[in-house]
Structure formats: structure tokens, C-alpha cells
Motif scaffolding. Structure first.
Motif, PDB file in Angstrom:
ATOM      1  N   SER A 110       0.839  -1.196   0.000  1.00  0.00           N
ATOM      2  CA  SER A 110       0.000   0.000   0.000  1.00  0.00           C
ATOM      3  C   SER A 110       0.871   1.242   0.000  1.00  0.00           C
ATOM      4  N   PRO A 111       0.426   2.325  -0.620  1.00  0.00           N
ATOM      5  CA  PRO A 111       1.236   3.549  -0.673  1.00  0.00           C
ATOM      6  C   PRO A 111       1.318   4.193   0.709  1.00  0.00           C
ATOM      7  N   PRO A 112       2.366   4.952   0.958  1.00  0.00           N
ATOM      8  CA  PRO A 112       2.470   5.651   2.262  1.00  0.00           C
ATOM      9  C   PRO A 112       1.402   6.720   2.372  1.00  0.00           C
ATOM     10  N   ARG A 113       0.816   6.804   3.558  1.00  0.00           N
ATOM     11  CA  ARG A 113      -0.247   7.778   3.776  1.00  0.00           C
ATOM     12  C   ARG A 113      -0.441   7.997   5.269  1.00  0.00           C
ATOM     13  N   HIS A 114      -1.151   9.068   5.608  1.00  0.00           N
ATOM     14  CA  HIS A 114      -1.525   9.334   6.994  1.00  0.00           C
ATOM     15  C   HIS A 114      -2.776   8.541   7.346  1.00  0.00           C
ATOM     16  N   THR A 115      -2.899   8.230   8.632  1.00  0.00           N
ATOM     17  CA  THR A 115      -4.044   7.465   9.111  1.00  0.00           C
ATOM     18  C   THR A 115      -4.934   8.282  10.040  1.00  0.00           C
ATOM     19  N   ALA A 116      -4.752   9.576  10.069  1.00  0.00           N
ATOM     20  CA  ALA A 116      -5.555  10.465  10.913  1.00  0.00           C
ATOM     21  C   ALA A 116      -5.639  11.818  10.222  1.00  0.00           C
ATOM     22  N   PRO A 117      -6.547  12.702  10.667  1.00  0.00           N
ATOM     23  CA  PRO A 117      -6.681  14.010  10.018  1.00  0.00           C
ATOM     24  C   PRO A 117      -5.363  14.784   9.981  1.00  0.00           C
ATOM     25  N   ILE A 118      -5.163  15.496   8.894  1.00  0.00           N
ATOM     26  CA  ILE A 118      -3.957  16.299   8.702  1.00  0.00           C
ATOM     27  C   ILE A 118      -4.165  17.649   9.377  1.00  0.00           C
ATOM     28  N   THR A 119      -3.216  18.028  10.223  1.00  0.00           N
ATOM     29  CA  THR A 119      -3.339  19.266  11.000  1.00  0.00           C
ATOM     30  C   THR A 119      -2.656  20.463  10.355  1.00  0.00           C
ATOM     31  N   ASP A 120      -1.596  20.243   9.562  1.00  0.00           N
ATOM     32  CA  ASP A 120      -0.906  21.389   8.976  1.00  0.00           C
ATOM     33  C   ASP A 120      -0.075  20.935   7.784  1.00  0.00           C
ATOM     34  N   LEU A 121       0.210  21.914   6.904  1.00  0.00           N
ATOM     35  CA  LEU A 121       1.027  21.707   5.710  1.00  0.00           C
ATOM     36  C   LEU A 121       2.074  22.812   5.643  1.00  0.00           C
ATOM     37  N   SER A 122       3.216  22.495   5.002  1.00  0.00           N
ATOM     38  CA  SER A 122       4.248  23.516   4.853  1.00  0.00           C
ATOM     39  C   SER A 122       5.172  23.129   3.711  1.00  0.00           C
ATOM     40  N   PHE A 123       5.482  24.113   2.844  1.00  0.00           N
ATOM     41  CA  PHE A 123       6.444  23.939   1.765  1.00  0.00           C
ATOM     42  C   PHE A 123       7.805  24.449   2.232  1.00  0.00           C
ATOM     43  N   ASN A 124       8.865  23.869   1.657  1.00  0.00           N
ATOM     44  CA  ASN A 124      10.177  24.467   1.850  1.00  0.00           C
ATOM     45  C   ASN A 124      10.326  25.656   0.901  1.00  0.00           C
ATOM     46  N   PRO A 125      11.324  26.514   1.062  1.00  0.00           N
ATOM     47  CA  PRO A 125      11.402  27.730   0.237  1.00  0.00           C
ATOM     48  C   PRO A 125      11.434  27.470  -1.264  1.00  0.00           C
ATOM     49  N   SER A 126      12.040  26.364  -1.692  1.00  0.00           N
ATOM     50  CA  SER A 126      12.102  26.085  -3.123  1.00  0.00           C
ATOM     51  C   SER A 126      10.828  25.459  -3.664  1.00  0.00           C
ATOM     52  N   GLY A 127       9.961  24.967  -2.797  1.00  0.00           N
ATOM     53  CA  GLY A 127       8.732  24.323  -3.241  1.00  0.00           C
ATOM     54  C   GLY A 127       8.917  22.883  -3.667  1.00  0.00           C
ATOM     55  N   ARG A 128      10.095  22.291  -3.480  1.00  0.00           N
ATOM     56  CA  ARG A 128      10.333  20.902  -3.883  1.00  0.00           C
ATOM     57  C   ARG A 128       9.961  19.907  -2.788  1.00  0.00           C
ATOM     58  N   ARG A 129       9.880  20.337  -1.568  1.00  0.00           N
ATOM     59  CA  ARG A 129       9.535  19.446  -0.454  1.00  0.00           C
ATOM     60  C   ARG A 129       8.261  19.948   0.217  1.00  0.00           C
ATOM     61  N   LEU A 130       7.420  19.001   0.589  1.00  0.00           N
ATOM     62  CA  LEU A 130       6.164  19.303   1.273  1.00  0.00           C
ATOM     63  C   LEU A 130       6.127  18.531   2.574  1.00  0.00           C
ATOM     64  N   LEU A 131       5.887  19.226   3.685  1.00  0.00           N
ATOM     65  CA  LEU A 131       5.789  18.598   4.999  1.00  0.00           C
ATOM     66  C   LEU A 131       4.334  18.588   5.432  1.00  0.00           C
ATOM     67  N   THR A 132       3.880  17.454   5.944  1.00  0.00           N
ATOM     68  CA  THR A 132       2.502  17.304   6.414  1.00  0.00           C
ATOM     69  C   THR A 132       2.522  16.742   7.826  1.00  0.00           C
ATOM     70  N   ALA A 133       1.759  17.365   8.731  1.00  0.00           N
ATOM     71  CA  ALA A 133       1.616  16.903  10.121  1.00  0.00           C
ATOM     72  C   ALA A 133       0.223  16.339  10.310  1.00  0.00           C
ATOM     73  N   SER A 134       0.128  15.271  11.099  1.00  0.00           N
ATOM     74  CA  SER A 134      -1.146  14.584  11.270  1.00  0.00           C
ATOM     75  C   SER A 134      -1.345  14.215  12.731  1.00  0.00           C
ATOM     76  N   LEU A 135      -2.596  13.938  13.068  1.00  0.00           N
ATOM     77  CA  LEU A 135      -2.923  13.514  14.428  1.00  0.00           C
ATOM     78  C   LEU A 135      -2.525  12.078  14.718  1.00  0.00           C
ATOM     79  N   ASP A 136      -1.931  11.374  13.738  1.00  0.00           N
ATOM     80  CA  ASP A 136      -1.398  10.036  14.004  1.00  0.00           C
ATOM     81  C   ASP A 136       0.014  10.084  14.575  1.00  0.00           C
ATOM     82  N   ASN A 137       0.399  11.256  15.110  1.00  0.00           N
ATOM     83  CA  ASN A 137       1.698  11.483  15.772  1.00  0.00           C
ATOM     84  C   ASN A 137       2.880  11.435  14.801  1.00  0.00           C
ATOM     85  N   THR A 138       2.640  11.677  13.525  1.00  0.00           N
ATOM     86  CA  THR A 138       3.717  11.599  12.553  1.00  0.00           C
ATOM     87  C   THR A 138       3.780  12.870  11.707  1.00  0.00           C
ATOM     88  N   ILE A 139       4.960  13.092  11.150  1.00  0.00           N
ATOM     89  CA  ILE A 139       5.194  14.119  10.135  1.00  0.00           C
ATOM     90  C   ILE A 139       5.871  13.441   8.956  1.00  0.00           C
TER      91      ILE A 139
END
Length: 753
Positions: A297-326
Motif C-alpha cells: 500500500s502507498p504511504p499515507r496518513h491514518t488520521a486528520p492532517i493538522t498542517d502543511l508547509s512547503f520548503n522555500p524552493s517548493g520541492r519538499r512538502l511537509l505534512t503533520a497529522s494527528l497520528d503522531n507523525t510528520i
């Protein structure tokens, strides 16, 4: 922990006074509700507020100033909304749910629960339309600015149409075919239907963003729609709406690459290209059914996503979730390159402008977590073909003040403290001994080391005059108006009834006290007398006293002689130089106070080094490191009070110069020792200069009036000062050369990269 850059924002002055005027018990009732969204822009921060916040179950938005740290500017609201809490508040459908600032920082856009997006001018707070445009037409009609009023655009257009029909232009339209009329009517119906669809009807707006050119407004809502609006005309784009697979919960836009990340309720993330107007990536797809699943199965979050953030270049995307992971997603390759697990769920995440640091907040925690990207200081190999098997465990630091111990833990700690008092005391003593012995030792002889002391210990020595000037009282102390300048002396009455304060049987004691008082008075008269004959008499009396003290018979028979011999000076410093005064038969009229620092200098000079490895004045250096800037200034100032204090002060200045010379030659505690040297020269520069000038003058005039001992002390002091200057210049040149060499190497290596 708090730093000097931390800042708290207030709602302005007079909040307590206003609460009192409204009859409220506490000003907390006037505080704004919980913040649910904020945005900032620095483009016009010098002109007006640069921060906008929205609050829970609140329709209005508020402008703040990062520079002032307080609310600045007007409240962003519609003209017909009531501000007072005593009146009817705005409806629930007008409560704010999303906010953003335009690229020019002139406008703030606020999304509501009813699906309407309001636009406000940040400087004046005036409403400047809405998205869709017809959402505020009814309000304008209620205000009396509708199409029926003179000067209205609709009224002018109707008058022009009537005139055109009169001129025969309208007759051309009647000649058109019925087919063309039918086609135009169908196109108009489709356009109206599209306009009706391109809006968030009774669905909350969950995210807003404006592109870098201020042309397009992007909005997502709980109705699974992504709508593009023309920022200027407030009309929807012809491709709007774009339907999403699931209702949107968050929107983050990066203006450099013009990409927007959208978090959905099915825990997946979409990346929308605002320039191409299409979805380009999708991360964390929903898990397919077992019958449809092929492979892992593809990697994914298992709980609602609380926040999103791009790095300055826009090549990386960070996602935080209530499943205690980023999770860290690589946008070009559409893969998950990092997976971090925390002990508590992260509620928000952001990156620094350089992308080197990541800041996080966590559930039920008030602190911030700061993390460093390893790829900035070491090589990190990414394998895009394989998926991450398990997350990396992150040991986030937790402030002690947030974790309150339970009753059982408190009881156990009390018992442990009660039974381990001696162990704790022994451990504290050992730690103090280790701290006292933990001197900075260079790895090789001649290397320059720093003291490791707090900067305030030695930096303030360079600016003590400025500190003293700032700490001066604004007004001089004033005497009480009721108290006279001179107070009359009156003998107190003892508990035994004697008005003189003595016991009935203490007549002999009183007589003795009277005689001693007369002698003390005579002594003070002799000291402060302006008559030369009195001085001569005093000198004669002093000579007779010295002769009497030389007789051993009188010393044994006289109790006063024993008292004179027993009263020796408490410090050796006050006795230095008294031999010459005693030999000349002169009585010293003034004694100067010396500090413990001066006593240590004399003791170390007389005792010498206790060991071959330890310097002579090591004890003096340790003592000075325990003093503050003001205490160091006092200790150095009491060495010599001026040219009138050369009997004792000349020797102490020589010892202090020897101590500084020893410290500079050792190259240890370099910055602190140079601060001590600067303060020493600032205080005693005039005395040293006068001594040098006087020595040169007497050398030219062949004047041998001072004694040989004083001349020798002056020569020793000037020699120590010259050696001190040469040693300090040598150390300074060596340090400058090393720094210049290092800077040249760094510049050379930076050009090679």
C-alpha cells in the motif's frame, strides 16, 4: 525558555478602564476569543499592520503590528455589522473560517461559514467587495446605494440603452435570425448556471490563497470545490469550479513556485499548479480494497492532517497529522522521503526561510520544538524506489514546567529527598569542588584561551561610566522638612533613674570616661587645628611618646604602653610605608581603606607561588572572577587614591601591574584579562603619567629630594608598566595574525566551492 526576541501582543491600552466603565468584573470578558487562523505579510509593514487574525465563532478580523506588538488599525467588518455586544451580532454564516493577505499587502480576504469571501482594505478597514460579487448587492441596496439612486452605474447604462434604441441601433438586433437568438440565450443560461456552481453555497471556506501576481484568488471549501476567482473583477474563472475527491480541510500556497497544497478529509494531499490550472500531484491515496490491492500500500496518513508547509524552493512538502507523525514528500518524484514519529501529535509545522530548521507545536504542549535538517551538514541518500518501512522515533524535549507530577510521584520524591539528604549534600559539595577546579587549561603552551565567564562580567567593564550615568538618581535626596539641620544632644535617662545614663555605683567609670573623652577631644583638635604652633607641639609630644615607648621599664609599668603595643594594624598594607613616617617623626593624618583584593596581592607577593606549576597570583585571578563589574571597579580603585597616597598605593600599583603581566603572558582568560587591564589603566592612568613625568623632571634637574625607597618603587612600577605594554602588544599581534590567516583560508575555500 524566553529570548529577547520573544514578544506578546496586546489589544491596546485602556482595556481595564473600559471593562470598569461597562460594569464588568474583569477585563477577561473583553478579550478576544481563541485564534483559529492568522496570516502575515511584510511588504507594507512600515505603513500599517502586517498581521491579521480570525477568531472562533467571530465574524470580524483584527489587524496587528509586529513592530509595535499590539493591535493596530481598524477592525475588518462589514458596514452593517454591529460592533457592540449589546446589539444583535452578525449571523453565524458570517463567522470567519479562513484568512489571507494579498501579495501587495493592501487587502485582507476573509472566508466565512456561509461560503462568502469578503475583501477589506487593511489601512482603512473599508469593505471592498466580495466573492462572489453579488453577495453584497443586497447590503448595498439596504444602504441606499442601489441602482435606483442618481449616479448609479446601472441607471446610467439603462439611459444609454434607451438612447441607442432611439438612434436605431436596437433595430439591428431585431433583424438577427431566431437561431442566433436561441444560441445566445443558451450560452447565457450556461454562463449563469456556471456562475451559480462557482460558489461555496452554505459550505465553509477552509482555505484561501492569492498568487504572486495578484491576479487569481484560490479558495477551497467543505463542499469539495476548488474555485479560481479573478482578483480584480471578483468573477470566477471559466474553468471554475474544480471538483476535489473529498472535502478540503487545509490550503497552503507557495508564491515562488505558484503551487498550492490541499489537505482532504480522506487524509490525502493534492498539489495544484496555479499557473497550469490543474492538479499535478496526489500524495497518500486512500487504501484500496483487498481485492483491488496489488503490491504494498502507498504511504499515507491514518488520521486528520493538522498542517502543511512547503520548503522555500517548493520541492519538499511537509505534512503533520494527528497520528503522531510528520511526513516529508518530494514533489517532483511524488515519493515520501522521510517519516518521523513523535510522542504527542504535532498540531502545526513550518520551515525557516533557509529550510535548515523545522519548528513544530504539539498537542497539549505550549512549547515549540526546533529541529535541524541533516541534509544541510551531511550527505543523505534517498532511494525513491523503496518505501519507508517504519518511522524514525523523535525524542522531542519537554519543558519540566509543563509535566506536572502526580501525587504518588510527589510522595515518592519526598521520601527519596528525606532519606538521601546526606547524599545530596555530598554530591553538591563535590559539584562545587569540581566547578572550582574546572579551570580552562590550554592544550599547549602559548595558546590563547577564553575564560568562559558570562559576557556581562567583563563587557560591562568597558562601559562602567555609561552605566553609572544611567543609574544616577533623577533627583537629589531631600531632607525631611520637620527635622532641623542641627540636632541638639540630650543625655538619655537610664532605667535606674540617673539622668546621665550611669548606674549609681559607676562614678569612677564616669570619671574615667570623662578623662578619655577630653583626651579624644584634644586629639581631634590636634588633627584639625590650623595653628602651626599646635602642630609643632603635637610633634614634640609625639617625640616624647616615642622616647617613652623605647624605655622597657616604663613599658612594663605602664598599662597604656601595653595597650599601644597590642593595637597592631589589621592589614599589612597599612603598615607598609609607616617606617619612613615613624623615622621622620611625622604623624599620619589620613588612612585609606584597602579592599580584600589588595590584601591578596600582598599575600601572594610575599608567599610566592605555592607550586612550580601554579602562577604566583593564581589566587588573585580566582578571586576576581567571582566579583561583579562594580566590585572589580571598587577593588581596582582602592589600590591608590591619587598622588597623595603614594606611600602605600605605589607598592600596590606595582603588584597589580605584576599580576596583569603574569596573566597576559600566560595567554589564559584573554578577554577577561584585557578587560581588567582596560579598567586598571582607566582608573590609574593619571597617577602613572604623573609619576613618569615627575621622574623625568627630577632626572633632568638632578633632584634627589625623595628617598631612595620611593625612587626605587617608582622605577619598578614604570618598568612593570612598560613590560605590560610590550606583552599585551605581542599577544594582540599574534591573535590578529591568526585571525587574518583563518579568514584568508575561509575566503579561499569558499571560492573553491
Amino acid at each position: 525558555a524566553r529570548s529577547v526576541l520573544d514578544k506578546e501582543y496586546s489589544q491596546g491600552k485602556g482595556l481595564t478602564k473600559r471593562a470598569r466603565e461597562l460594569g464588568l468584573e474583569d477585563r477577561t470578558e473583553l478579550l478576544l476569543p481563541e485564534i483559529i487562523g492568522l496570516t502575515t505579510s511584510e511588504a507594507r509593514s512600515r505603513d500599517w499592520g502586517d498581521l491579521v487574525t480570525i477568531h472562533r465563532d467571530h465574524a470580524m478580523a483584527y489587524v496587528w503590528s509586529n513592530r509595535r506588538g499590539a493591535q493596530s488599525g481598524p477592525v475588518l467588518r462589514q458596514a452593517h455589522w454591529n460592533v457592540s455586544a449589546m446589539k444583535v451580532p452578525p449571523p453565524v454564516r458570517c463567522h470567519a473560517t479562513a484568512v489571507c493577505i494579498s501579495s501587495c499587502s493592501n487587502f485582507a480576504l476573509v472566508g466565512t461559514k456561509g461560503g462568502v469571501i469578503y475583501r477589506y482594505n487593511m489601512q482603512s478597514g473599508i469593505a471592498r467587495g466580495s466573492y462572489p460579487r453579488d453577495a453584497t448587492l443586497n447590503d448595498n441596496k439596504k444602504k441606499g446605494t442601489g441602482s435606483g439612486e442618481a449616479g448609479s452605474l446601472d441607471r446610467t447604462m439603462r439611459m444609454l440603452e434607451k438612447k441607442m434604441r432611439v438612434d436605431g441601433i436596437a433595430a439591428l438586433e431585431d433583424d438577427e435570425d431566431n437561431a442566433e437568438k436561441a444560441a445566445k440565450s443558451k450560452m447565457e443560461e450556461r454562463r449563469k448556471a456556471r456562475l451559480l456552481l462557482a460558489r461555496h453555497d452554505n459550505a465553509a471556506v477552509t482555505g484561501l490563497a492569492v498568487d504572486s501576481l495578484n491576479k487569481t484568488l484560490i479558495s477551497v471549501g467543505a463542499d469539495s470545490k476548488l474555485i479560481l476567482w479573478s482578483f480584480a473583477t471578483q468573477a470566477p474563472h471559466r474553468k471554475s469550479p474544480i471538483y476535489l475527491p473529498s472535502p478540503a480541510t487545509k490550503l497552503r500556497h507557495v508564491r515562488d513556485s505558484d503551487l498550492a497544497a490541499i489537505a482532504l478529509e480522506d487524509y490525502s494531499i493534492l498539489v495544484f499548479d496555479c499557473e497550469a490550472l490543474r492538479i499535478v500531484r496526489r500524495f497518500g491515496l486512500p487504501v484500496p480494497t483487498p481485492s483491488q490491492s496489488i503490491g504494498p500500500s502507498p504511504p499515507r496518513h491514518t488520521a486528520p492532517i493538522t498542517d502543511l508547509s512547503f520548503n522555500p524552493s517548493g520541492r519538499r512538502l511537509l505534512t503533520a497529522s494527528l497520528d503522531n507523525t510528520i511526513r516529508v514528500w518530494d514533489v517532483p518524484t511524488a515519493t515520501c522521503v522521510d517519516w518521523m514519529r513523535f510522542s504527542t501529535a504535532p498540531t502545526s509545522v513550518t520551515l525557516s526561510p533557509t529550510g535548515e530548521y523545522m519548528a513544530t507545536t504539539h498537542l497539549n504542549k505550549v512549547g515549540l520544538g526546533l529541529w535541524c535538517d541533516r541534509s544541510f551538514f551531511q550527505t543523505v541518500h534517498l532511494d525513491g524506489g523503496s518505501t519507508l518501512a517504519e518511522p524514525a522515533k523523535m525524542d522531542d524535549p519537554v519543558p519540566l514546567s509543563e509535566d506536572e507530577p502526580t501525587d504518588a510521584e510527589r510522595l515518592e520524591a519526598d521520601f527519596a529527598a528525606a532519606f538521601n539528604i546526606n547524599a545530596a549534600q555530598n554530591q553538591a559539595d563535590e559539584e562545587e569542588e569540581e566547578a572550582g577546579q574546572a579551570d580552562v587549561v590550554p592544550k599547549d603552551d602559548g595558546l590563547i584561551t577564553l575564560s568562559g565567564l558570562p559576557p556581562a562580567h567583563w563587557k560591562n567593564l568597558f562601559h562602567l561610566e555609561l552605566v553609572k550615568e544611567r543609574n544616577k538618581p533623577k533627583e537629589a535626596p531631600q531632607k525631611p522638612p520637620s527635622a532641623p539641620f542641627f540636632l541638639q544632644y540630650r543625655a538619655g535617662e537610664s532605667i535606674l533613674g540617673n539622668p546621665n545614663g550611669d548606674a549609681p555605683g559607676a562614678e569612677t567609670t564616669g570619671a574615667k570616661d570623662g578623662a578619655s573623652g577630653e583626651k579624644e577631644l584634644e586629639g581631634w583638635d590636634a588633627v584639625w587645628s590650623d595653628n602651626e604652633e599646635d602642630d609643632k607641639v603635637g610633634e614634640a609630644v609625639g617625640d616624647d611618646t616615642d622616647k617613652a615607648n623605647e624605655s622597657p621599664k616604663k613599658l612594663k609599668g605602664s598599662s597604656k604602653g601595653r595597650t599601644t603595643q597590642a593595637e597592631a594594624p589589621a592589614s599589612r598594607i597599612s603598615t607598609w610605608g609607616e617606617g619612613r613616617s615613624a623615622q621622620e617623626g611625622k604623624r599620619r593624618k589620613m588612612t585609606h581603606h584597602r579592599s580584600h583584593f589588595a590584601t591578596l596581592l600582598v599575600q601572594c607577593h610575599e608567599q610566592g607561588s605555592a607550586s612550580t606549576s601554579e602562577p604566583t597570583f593564581a589566587e588573585v585571578t580566582r578571586y576576581v572572577t567571582t566579583l561583579g563589574p562594580s566590585a572589580i571597579d571598587v577593588a581596582l580603585s582602592t589600590l591608590c587614591q591619587g598622588m597623595h597616597d603614594l606611600d602605600d598605593g605605589l607598592f600596590l600599583l606595582y603588584l597589580a601591574s605584576s599580576w596583569l603581566l603574569e596573566c597576559i603572558e600566560s595567554r589564559q582568560s584573554y578577554e577577561a584579562v584585557n578587560a581588567y587591564l582596560h579598567r586598571f589603566l582607566s582608573i590609574h592612568l593619571a597617577v602613572i603619567a604623573n609619576i613618569e613625568d615627575e621622574s623625568q623632571r627630577r632626572g633632568m634637574a638632578n633632584d634627589a629630594s625623595p628617598s631612595e625607597e620611593i625612587v626605587q618603587r617608582r622605577a619598578e612600577l614604570l618598568d612593570a608598566i612598560s613590560k605590560l605594554r610590550a606583552s599585551q602588544r605581542e599577544a594582540d599581534d599574534k591573535l590578529r595574525g591568526k585571525m587574518q590567516n583563518t579568514l584568508c583560508l575561509l575566503r579561499h575555500f569558499s571560492r573553491m566551492v
